[in-house]
Scaffold this active site. Structure first.
Site, mmCIF file in Angstrom:
data_model
loop_
_atom_site.group_PDB
_atom_site.id
_atom_site.type_symbol
_atom_site.label_atom_id
_atom_site.label_comp_id
_atom_site.label_asym_id
_atom_site.label_seq_id
_atom_site.Cartn_x
_atom_site.Cartn_y
_atom_site.Cartn_z
ATOM 1 C CG ASP A 1 -2.019 -0.741 1.269
ATOM 2 O OD1 ASP A 1 -2.631 -0.869 2.323
ATOM 3 O OD2 ASP A 1 -2.387 -1.234 0.197
ATOM 4 C CG MET B 1 -9.864 7.362 7.633
ATOM 5 S SD MET B 1 -10.069 6.651 6.030
ATOM 6 C CE MET B 1 -10.121 4.932 6.496
ATOM 7 C CE LYS C 1 -7.699 5.650 -2.019
ATOM 8 N NZ LYS C 1 -8.442 6.473 -1.139
HETATM 9 N N1 SAH Z 1 -4.684 -0.291 8.861
HETATM 10 C C1 SAH Z 1 -4.244 1.042 9.133
HETATM 11 C C2 SAH Z 1 -5.303 2.072 8.903
HETATM 12 C C3 SAH Z 1 -5.734 2.194 7.479
HETATM 13 S S1 SAH Z 1 -6.934 3.428 7.277
HETATM 14 C C4 SAH Z 1 -3.705 1.116 10.555
HETATM 15 O O1 SAH Z 1 -3.905 0.182 11.332
HETATM 16 O O2 SAH Z 1 -3.071 2.103 10.896
HETATM 17 C C5 SAH Z 1 -5.951 4.792 6.785
HETATM 18 C C6 SAH Z 1 -5.945 5.865 7.828
HETATM 19 O O3 SAH Z 1 -5.011 5.526 8.848
HETATM 20 C C7 SAH Z 1 -5.479 7.211 7.353
HETATM 21 O O4 SAH Z 1 -6.508 7.930 6.719
HETATM 22 C C8 SAH Z 1 -5.031 7.866 8.618
HETATM 23 O O5 SAH Z 1 -6.116 8.353 9.368
HETATM 24 C C9 SAH Z 1 -4.452 6.701 9.353
HETATM 25 N N2 SAH Z 1 -2.986 6.635 9.198
HETATM 26 C C10 SAH Z 1 -2.258 5.645 8.666
HETATM 27 N N3 SAH Z 1 -0.931 5.902 8.765
HETATM 28 C C11 SAH Z 1 -0.833 7.096 9.370
HETATM 29 C C12 SAH Z 1 0.249 7.918 9.778
HETATM 30 N N4 SAH Z 1 1.532 7.552 9.579
HETATM 31 N N5 SAH Z 1 -0.020 9.081 10.399
HETATM 32 C C13 SAH Z 1 -1.273 9.468 10.625
HETATM 33 N N6 SAH Z 1 -2.335 8.729 10.261
HETATM 34 C C14 SAH Z 1 -2.135 7.566 9.662
#
Ligand code: SAH
Length: 507
Positions: A37, A175, A59
């Site tokens: 991803d 998000m 994306k």
């Molecule tokens: N599976 C992932 C979440 C995927 S949904 C997890 O467990 O973290 C994607 C969302 O995760 C983003 O829109 C954001 O809100 C958050 N996210 C993922 N990586 C991030 C990062 N390094 N800093 C801040 N938010 C993050």
């Protein structure tokens, strides 16, 4: 037919590549196919074997995202080809990552799978910003929520009313940079205290992390004012106030500083690692590369001349010398009757990798000090010296030994060539600049000017901070009319990083 392939849904962690689990890393090391991803840090991919098939399924601004069904189709297809497939996902696979959909599809197809959990972004953001998710007698529960839902949706799946009334709770919102305004209004209207402390963490756990403390009420304004872009995590709850004491990450000395390293890729790893440990955004911009140089005389014959001393002045020298030795089926024992002199700490450390301890290291790591102290401390009458080096033309060490009438033979074990860094990276530097440029040899300077052209290079460097590892590199920079050069006090990578830290601690 039995399917021998297997799919591992692996959580890559929130951003900092070192936050992947040991299990996840071990799996990457034997992956045949990896689907990854945008949010999974792609520097992790360097651990995969060379022939691993790497498939990007995230994306990208200029591309349509690959639909979820397509990702599932690829996973199934590769597993049916009996491959070991890693589905590398940002954070944890089962937290808002559609990992469960993928696992269910695999189950349905009768494909063997395992789930390797990861540190989810909310946990990463909490730890790296200093906003604990629970605190005794204060916060006893925390909730992970995704605020992806659009405000137009009439029937929200989230029970906002309930959330707004929860006490002693931390809300971790995934998000929602665009939906945050709506979320905040909803929570306040439904009864949550508008003064509840909150923190937004952008790019959590990465050197580019930005964090903003606020109150619930002020979050939407903050997003606009600071132009906060995703990915973000918003933590709402009393513990957010602790971040002014617990923000260990953003207090690192080089936090958020963009530092450009120009040395060869295979060597810059140790440098970028120390910079990153100090919080910097290290940019690998290698303008040189090194290559094994096959000497005309075979090494066995050369070494049969029984040298009394061998002199190394770089890690490269040591590394390529041993590559050549190994190629001719020899090892460190070839030097058993030879004393070893080396110029500095890094070279000495590299020798230790081969089980060798240097007999001579000067008190300061420059060629002039080396020669002064070497000549003064050793009786070199009738001694034969082998000088291991790169293909550089001027070699102060070799020339000085010869001028002092000492029997010395050169052995060129590597050559330095120009390397053209990625064009995109070059453009990015021209547009955005950087906080510092590090030069570790004269050849990095000349090639940097070659890569950018004189005017552009001067512009970039004179607007920034320029660091030279030692006097020779500094002199080359001065030849190009660079001003304000900062030279490390001790002429080593460690010294260079220290001078960078010192400089930015002052400013
Ligand atoms: N599976 C992932 C979440 C995927 S949904 C997890 O467990 O973290 C994607 C969302 O995760 C983003 O829109 C954001 O809100 C958050 N996210 C993922 N990586 C991030 C990062 N390094 N800093 C801040 N938010 C993050």
């Amino acid at each position: 037919m039995e399917i021998k392939g297997k799919v591992y849904l692996v959580g890559a962690g929130p951003g900092d590549p070192e936050l992947i689990t040991v299990k996840g890393l071990e799996l990457l090391k034997k992956a045949e196919v990896v689907l990854y991803d945008r949010l999974a840090n792609d520097t992790l991919l360097k651990f995969c074997p060379e022939n691993t098939e790497l498939i990007f399924v995230g994306k990208e601004a200029d591309r349509h995202p690959i639909p979820q069904e397509e990702i599932i189709k690829i996973l199934i297809e590769k597993a049916k080809k009996n491959k070991t497939v890693i589905r590398l996902k940002g954070g944890d696979p089962y937290i808002f990552g559609r990992g469960s959909e993928e696992a269910l599809a695999l189950y349905q197809e009768g494909i063997d799978f395992e789930i390797v959990p990861g540190i989810t972004a909310g946990i990463g953001a909490s730890a790296y910003s200093g906003a604990p998710l629970t605190h005794r007698n204060m916060v006893t529960q925390c909730l992970f929520i995704t605020a992806h839902e659009s405000p137009e949706k009439n029937e929200s799946q989230i029970e906002w009313e309930l959330l707004a009334k929860l006490k002693n709770t931390t809300l971790v919102i995934y998000m929602g940079a665009s939906t945050l305004k709506w979320t905040v209004e909803k929570l306040i209207t439904l009864g949550m205290n508008p003064e509840t402390p909150a923190i937004i963490v952008q790019n959590a756990t990465l050197p580019s992390q930005r964090q903003f403390n606020s109150r619930l009420l002020n979050l939407p304004e903050l997003v606009e004012k600071e132009n906060i872009k995703p990915p973000i995590i918003t933590i709402i709850g009393e513990t957010a106030v602790f971040s002014d004491k617990l923000d260990w990450f953003s207090r690192k000395p080089l936090f958020g500083k963009k530092i450009v390293c120009t040395r060869a890729e295979d060597q810059s790893h140790s440098l970028t690692k120390i910079l990153e440990q100090n919080g910097a955004i290290a940019i690998n911009f290698s303008v040189i590369k090194t290559k094994l140089n096959k000497p005309s005389e075979n090494l066995k014959d050369l070494l049969s001349k029984n040298f009394d001393w061998v002199i190394f002045s770089s890690e490269n020298g040591v590394r390529y010398f041993f590559q050549l030795l190994n190629k001719e089926n020899m090892d460190a024992r070839a030097l058993s009757n030879t004393k070893i002199a080396c110029i500095g700490k890094e070279t000495a450390t590299r020798l230790k990798d081969f089980g060798l301890i240097a007999d001579f290291i000067p008190s300061s790591f420059t060629s002039t000090v080396f020669i002064d102290e070497f000549l003064n401390s050793q009786n070199l009458d009738n001694q034969k010296i082998l000088r291991v080096k790169g293909d550089f033309q001027k070699d102060y060490i070799f020339d000085s030994l010869i001028n002092n009438g000492i029997n010395t033979e050169p052995l060129q074990v590597y050559s330095i060539e120009k390397n053209l860094p990625d064009n995109k990276l070059k453009e990015k530097l021209m547009n955005e600049g950087a906080d510092a440029y590090l030069f570790t040899s004269s050849s990095t300077v000349t090639n940097f000017f070659d890569v950018f052209g004189k005017n552009q290079a001067l512009k970039l460097l004179n607007q920034s901070n320029v660091f030279a590892i030692g006097p020779v590199t500094r002199a080359t920079l001065e030849d190009y009319q660079i001003k304000n050069i900062i030279m490390s006090e001790t002429f080593s990578i460690e010294g260079l990083v220290n001078s960078v830290i010192q400089h930015f601690s002052k400013s």
